[in-house]
Design a protein around this motif. Structure first.
Motif, PDB file in Angstrom:
ATOM      1  N   UNK A 196       1.581  -9.067   5.055  1.00  0.00           N
ATOM      2  CA  UNK A 196       2.988  -9.125   5.418  1.00  0.00           C
ATOM      3  C   UNK A 196       3.791  -9.821   4.330  1.00  0.00           C
ATOM      4  N   UNK A 197       5.086  -9.982   4.565  1.00  0.00           N
ATOM      5  CA  UNK A 197       5.943 -10.682   3.611  1.00  0.00           C
ATOM      6  C   UNK A 197       5.931 -12.189   3.835  1.00  0.00           C
ATOM      7  N   UNK A 198       4.982 -12.686   4.617  1.00  0.00           N
ATOM      8  CA  UNK A 198       4.837 -14.118   4.871  1.00  0.00           C
ATOM      9  C   UNK A 198       4.741 -14.888   3.564  1.00  0.00           C
ATOM     10  N   UNK A 199       5.503 -15.995   3.466  1.00  0.00           N
ATOM     11  CA  UNK A 199       5.481 -16.821   2.255  1.00  0.00           C
ATOM     12  C   UNK A 199       4.622 -18.065   2.452  1.00  0.00           C
ATOM     13  N   UNK A 200       3.881 -18.129   3.546  1.00  0.00           N
ATOM     14  CA  UNK A 200       2.885 -19.177   3.786  1.00  0.00           C
ATOM     15  C   UNK A 200       3.478 -20.576   3.816  1.00  0.00           C
ATOM     16  N   UNK A 201       4.673 -20.698   4.371  1.00  0.00           N
ATOM     17  CA  UNK A 201       5.247 -22.039   4.525  1.00  0.00           C
ATOM     18  C   UNK A 201       4.492 -22.842   5.573  1.00  0.00           C
ATOM     19  N   UNK A 202       3.808 -22.146   6.492  1.00  0.00           N
ATOM     20  CA  UNK A 202       3.009 -22.820   7.505  1.00  0.00           C
ATOM     21  C   UNK A 202       3.812 -23.431   8.633  1.00  0.00           C
ATOM     22  N   UNK A 203       5.110 -23.156   8.692  1.00  0.00           N
ATOM     23  CA  UNK A 203       5.932 -23.707   9.773  1.00  0.00           C
ATOM     24  C   UNK A 203       5.439 -23.207  11.130  1.00  0.00           C
ATOM     25  N   UNK A 204       4.956 -21.986  11.168  1.00  0.00           N
ATOM     26  CA  UNK A 204       4.457 -21.424  12.422  1.00  0.00           C
ATOM     27  C   UNK A 204       3.184 -22.133  12.860  1.00  0.00           C
ATOM     28  N   UNK A 205       2.344 -22.483  11.901  1.00  0.00           N
ATOM     29  CA  UNK A 205       1.105 -23.187  12.224  1.00  0.00           C
ATOM     30  C   UNK A 205       1.426 -24.565  12.785  1.00  0.00           C
ATOM     31  N   UNK A 206       2.376 -25.234  12.166  1.00  0.00           N
ATOM     32  CA  UNK A 206       2.764 -26.555  12.639  1.00  0.00           C
ATOM     33  C   UNK A 206       3.399 -26.479  14.032  1.00  0.00           C
ATOM     34  N   UNK A 207       4.035 -25.350  14.334  1.00  0.00           N
ATOM     35  CA  UNK A 207       4.719 -25.206  15.620  1.00  0.00           C
ATOM     36  C   UNK A 207       3.793 -24.762  16.742  1.00  0.00           C
ATOM     37  N   UNK A 208       2.712 -24.086  16.419  1.00  0.00           N
ATOM     38  CA  UNK A 208       1.876 -23.469  17.458  1.00  0.00           C
ATOM     39  C   UNK A 208       1.222 -24.530  18.346  1.00  0.00           C
ATOM     40  N   UNK A 209       1.356 -24.391  19.691  1.00  0.00           N
ATOM     41  CA  UNK A 209       0.796 -25.404  20.595  1.00  0.00           C
ATOM     42  C   UNK A 209      -0.588 -25.072  21.144  1.00  0.00           C
ATOM     43  N   UNK A 210      -1.192 -23.948  20.713  1.00  0.00           N
ATOM     44  CA  UNK A 210      -2.421 -23.514  21.379  1.00  0.00           C
ATOM     45  C   UNK A 210      -3.606 -23.272  20.454  1.00  0.00           C
TER      46      UNK A 210
END
Length: 935
Positions: free
Chosen positions: A191-205
């Motif tokens: 994908x066009x993901x730039x790997x900032x990892x904000x989603x990883x930090x946000x994920x609660x599960x």
């Protein structure tokens, strides 16, 4: 961070039977947190817009038929709220149980927020059957996707689309088919993901996790520090076990609000790379130095031998001292580092000035923003930014010119994108069209090398249409009549054919900038790295001064700093014409002040700059150098010349963490500490002095840079005594008025303090020049600029234009990021970005090999199609040793800033060639648990 309560904001209500007060704009959930009452929550995350879709935070409000999500409801006067009633708790537990039933029992779901809340609410094994589980996605080197653990709370969507504004993650399909997707339901790695990892930090599960399950290891300790890469100065937290960094999390710092980019979050394992220097090395006497000399980092024993610390330090100091005593004080020079601490920079320049005896000290700001600083010092007498990046939130208009912040300052770019979402009008001006352009109201893709033509045309409109702020000009500036006269000839109609922007657009943009309540200009090295870089910056300063767009929130001038401490290193005096705090070395008052503090006589003449030092070394006028944490063999223009100059030195001392290309030519190499292994302050692009804390121990016998500088100083006869880093900082406060009010205790307590902070307890000034400018008259000075062409223009032999810069994943010369496994895996090979139509014209397919030649050298690398490139130009990152862009660049200097013209030279592009094999860095390999990316 809770807001300060004021009488006008307060509401009084009942919470679990107790009378409480809270701000009217604070949710019930926030009020409960403030009063120590725990309420479950999963889709809610502090600092992020509340969605209220997980329904785990339901509370009972007296008089209402249904329960309410406390993350979305605000208290009203007299409201009675119960979070722990039987009905509310039953609902909370049922929602958690239903969500838990959807999530498998797996390593990556243990200790997640969902798991933690389930345990707190005493929920056992769910009574409900689990759903069909999707397959895991391991296509990305840095992040693992386990959608079987996804509860569709959409925190990742908000993180990606609203916080970082990268718009990669979405929510697609309907009913039981609905799910989180990347782009058009692509594997994350494609994908066009730039790997900032904000989603990883946000994920609660655990649905989104760092790859290779490193987050499953429980850290022994957490250490708060600052990112070692760009000048944004993001605060972060290292998670440590067994003296290794397991993973990094964003910390809620003033410059980043917990946000990070791919380098800050995933570019840390370079510190554990096997190439780390662990013993002092001395060059073998039978190994000569030549400009094309290369050392295999895996077989350094062919060139160097290990030495004891005493032997290496004595050898290093004796060689420098002997040159000074035999050839004179100006036969030595030092390159300090913008990647080290303020304290290291301060002691380094003090060593050169008091131990070597001259002002021949410089660092990479000469190659980045020297012309910006020259223009700012000339016009305002301050080289620092007037307003901080996040002040874009208060601007009506923002101009970003000569910069690509989504690549070079990604977290700063997020705040610009947030401002646009809230109504700020963005103007992007650059020869290249980058990702930020899709958010812009105006995109000025002007012809390279025509900055002054375009900016003077805007000034012409402002002056001739009466859009100037006459009161501001009369009260706070000088030199306006000369500027107004100069810009008369730069009409938009006359400049449009030169800069490539039509006259009407130039007029509209000038009017928009001049008439807004707050207009802010941010610029990068696309402005500064020209022979007319100082003139470019003069025009930007004139735009702000003529319209009064400075000295107030949402306005001002901000040169975006490229390295983590390039601002602080300059502030600390690591430049040849200034002592610390920009006090000129040829000013009697400044010279006397530092002679009294340092108890020695000082050279009254400015020293040589980076390129001038290399020229002097080539001519044997400079015979010895001390280079700490810089890599001029990669970063200097015309690096063949720079390498030949270093090879000509009688004695070269290199202090670094890796055997860099510069260290290949060293006589002695001193192994130093990486950023997570030291304590010290750095100053970011926002003038925030921030404390970096030691997280891990250095490998082998590597020693802190500060200790090594002191050891060399002692061996050169200086009487220094600095038991702790704070002792150096305290001395800096004595001679740097801008930080005089910042105490070490305050830094340890608050981690970040903005300067100027003159008196202890001062809050620091995020906006400066409000009432006056720091000049003798208190006025800022207009300096007119005329058209000056690049030192080298395209011709029949070299018909294309070369532009150099950085990549998102790699930083500076690549010595760190190419040894960071995730970063190197994403971008392992040297690439040249070329417009697709130009590739067709050359008969080159994307991914094919091209050879780029200039009058100074040639390189071969892989072609990448980029429709944001202007026709007839090529962009090459300068981080790849095997295809070093600076073999091509022109060393011609701006006459004021003495900065090389990195952003423009004539080249010839031809299809074919052979890309040399990369040095054995050990990066780029597929790691366990990863799937190769599809290229």
């Amino acid at each position: 961070m809770h807001q300060t309560l004021t009488d006008t904001q307060l509401v009084s209500f009942t919470l679990n039977g107790e009378k409480v007060v809270a701000p009217a704009d604070q949710t019930i959930l926030q009020a409960a947190d403030h009063h120590g009452i725990e309420v479950p929550r999963l889709c809610y995350m502090e600092g992020m817009r509340a969605d209220g879709n997980c329904r785990t935070c339901m509370v009972e409000i007296k008089g209402e038929r249904v329960l309410a999500p406390s993350c979305c409801r605000y208290p009203k006067e007299g409201m009675e709220v119960t979070t722990n009633s039987e009905r509310a708790v039953l609902s909370q537990k049922m929602s958690l149980e239903l969500l838990l039933a959807d999530v498998p029992e797996a390593d990556y779901t243990l200790n997640s927020e969902l798991d933690t809340w389930a345990k707190k609410m005493h929920i056992g094994k769910p009574r409900f059957g689990e759903r069909p589980q999707p397959a895991e996605d391991l296509s990305h080197p840095a992040m693992a996707v386990h959608l079987d653990a996804c509860i569709q709370c959409k925190r990742c969507v908000r993180a990606c689309r609203e916080e970082q504004v990268n718009d990669v993650i979405g929510y697609a399909f309907r009913g039981h088919h609905s799910k989180i997707v990347f782009d058009l339901d692509d594997p994350m790695g494609n994908s066009t993901c730039v790997a900032c990892g904000e989603c990883v930090q946000a994920c609660p599960t655990g649905a989104l996790m760092p790859a290779r399950d490193v987050a499953l290891t429980v850290p022994e300790k957490q250490v708060d520090s600052v990112c070692p890469y760009c000048g944004v100065g993001c605060q972060l937290t290292y998670n440590i076990k067994d003296n290794k960094i397991l993973y990094v999390q964003g910390k809620d710092g003033p410059a980043n609000s917990s946000r990070l980019c791919v380098k800050g979050r995933y570019g840390f394992d370079y510190v554990q790379h096997p190439h780390r220097l662990t013993k002092p090395l001395i060059r073998k006497p039978d190994v000569p130095k030549t400009r094309d000399f290369v050392v295999d980092p895996n077989n350094w024993q062919d060139v160097f031998r290990e030495a004891t610390w005493d032997e290496a330090l004595d050898f290093a100091a004796n060689g420098l001292r002997d040159i000074r005593d035999q050839y004179g004080k100006r036969a030595l020079a030092g390159f300090g580092s913008a990647k080290g601490t303020n304290e290291e920079a301060y002691l380094f320049q003090k060593l050169v000035r008091t131990g070597f005896g001259s002002n021949n000290v410089d660092h990479c700001t000469r190659l980045c923003h020297a012309s910006s600083v020259a223009a700012l010092m000339e016009g305002i007498n301050s080289g620092a930014v007037s307003n901080q990046v996040r002040d874009v939130a208060n601007a009506e208009v923002v101009i970003v010119i000569g910069a690509n912040p989504t690549v070079n300052h990604p977290v700063a770019a997020t705040f610009i994108k947030n401002a646009v979402k809230n109504g700020t009008k963005l103007i992007v001006a650059d020869p290249r069209r980058g990702d930020l352009a899709r958010h812009a109201a105006y995109v000025l893709q002007f012809n390279a090398d025509t900055d002054v033509a375009m900016l003077n045309a805007m000034l012409n409109v402002i002056v001739t249409e009466g859009l100037v702020d006459e009161t501001f000009i009369a009260d706070r500036t000088s030199g306006y009549p000369e500027l107004a006269e100069n810009v008369k000839k730069f009409t938009p109609e006359a400049m449009a054919p030169i800069c490539g922007i039509d006259a009407q657009t130039l007029r509209e943009v000038a009017r928009l900038y001049a008439t807004s309540k707050g207009s802010m200009i941010l610029w990068g090295m696309g402005i500064s790295q020209h022979v007319h870089g100082t003139d470019n910056a003069r025009c930007l300063i004139a735009l702000a001064l003529s319209t009064g767009q400075i000295g107030k929130p949402g306005s001002g001038l901000h040169p975006l700093r490229g390295q983590n401490n390039v601002q602080g290193a300059s502030d600390s005096g690591l430049i040849p014409m200034f002592y610390p705090d920009y006090q000129r070395v040829n000013t009697p008052e400044a010279k006397e002040r530092f002679e009294k503090l340092w108890k020695t006589e000082l050279d009254p003449d400015p020293g040589l700059t980076v390129v001038e030092i290399m020229n002097a070394a080539k001519n044997h006028e400079i015979r010895g150098m001390y280079i700490m944490g810089e890599n001029p063999a990669m970063s200097d223009p015309d690096v063949d010349h720079a390498r030949a100059a270093m090879a000509a030195l009688d004695h070269c001392v290199v202090q670094d963490i890796f055997l860099t290309e510069t260290a290949y030519l060293a006589d002695v190499v001193l192994p130093a500490t990486a950023w997570p292994e030291k304590v010290g302050t750095v100053t970011n692009t926002d003038r925030m002095v921030q404390l970096g804390r030691k997280a891990i121990d250095a490998p082998g016998d590597a020693r802190p840079d500060l200790d090594l500088i002191i050891e060399l100083a002692l061996r050169m006869g200086l009487d220094w005594n600095y038991p702790h880093v704070r002792d150096v900082f305290n001395e800096m406060r004595l001679c740097m008025d801008s930080i005089a009010g910042i105490t070490w205790d305050r830094l340890e307590r608050e981690s970040s303090v903005t300067y100027p902070c003159v008196n202890e307890g001062d809050p620091g000034d995020p906006v400066v020049f409000i009432d006056t400018f720091p000049t003798k008259s208190g006025r800022a000075k207009f300096v007119p600029a005329d058209l000056i062409s690049a030192a080298e223009r395209p011709d029949a032999e070299y018909p294309q234009v070369l532009i150099t810069g950085r990549q998102l994943e790699h930083w500076h010369t690549g010595s760190m990021t190419r040894r960071a496994s995730n970063l190197d895996y994403i971008e392992p090979e040297p690439v040249a970005s070329i417009h697709p139509l130009d590739l067709d014209q050359f008969g080159i397919a994307p991914g094919g090999v091209v050879t780029i030649a200039s009058r100074r050298g040639s390189i071969s690398l892989y072609a990448r199609a980029d429709d944001g490139m202007p026709r007839g130009a090529v962009f090459v990152p300068f981080c790849y040793y095997e295809a070093a862009a600076n073999l091509l660049t022109n060393p011609a200097l701006d006459p004021f800033g003495k900065i090389p013209e990195f952003k423009y030279c004539a080249v010839r592009i031809t299809p074919g060639g052979v890309v040399p094999e990369r040095l054995s860095f050990g990066g780029g390999q597929i790691l366990e648990g990863q799937v190769p990316l599809v290229q």
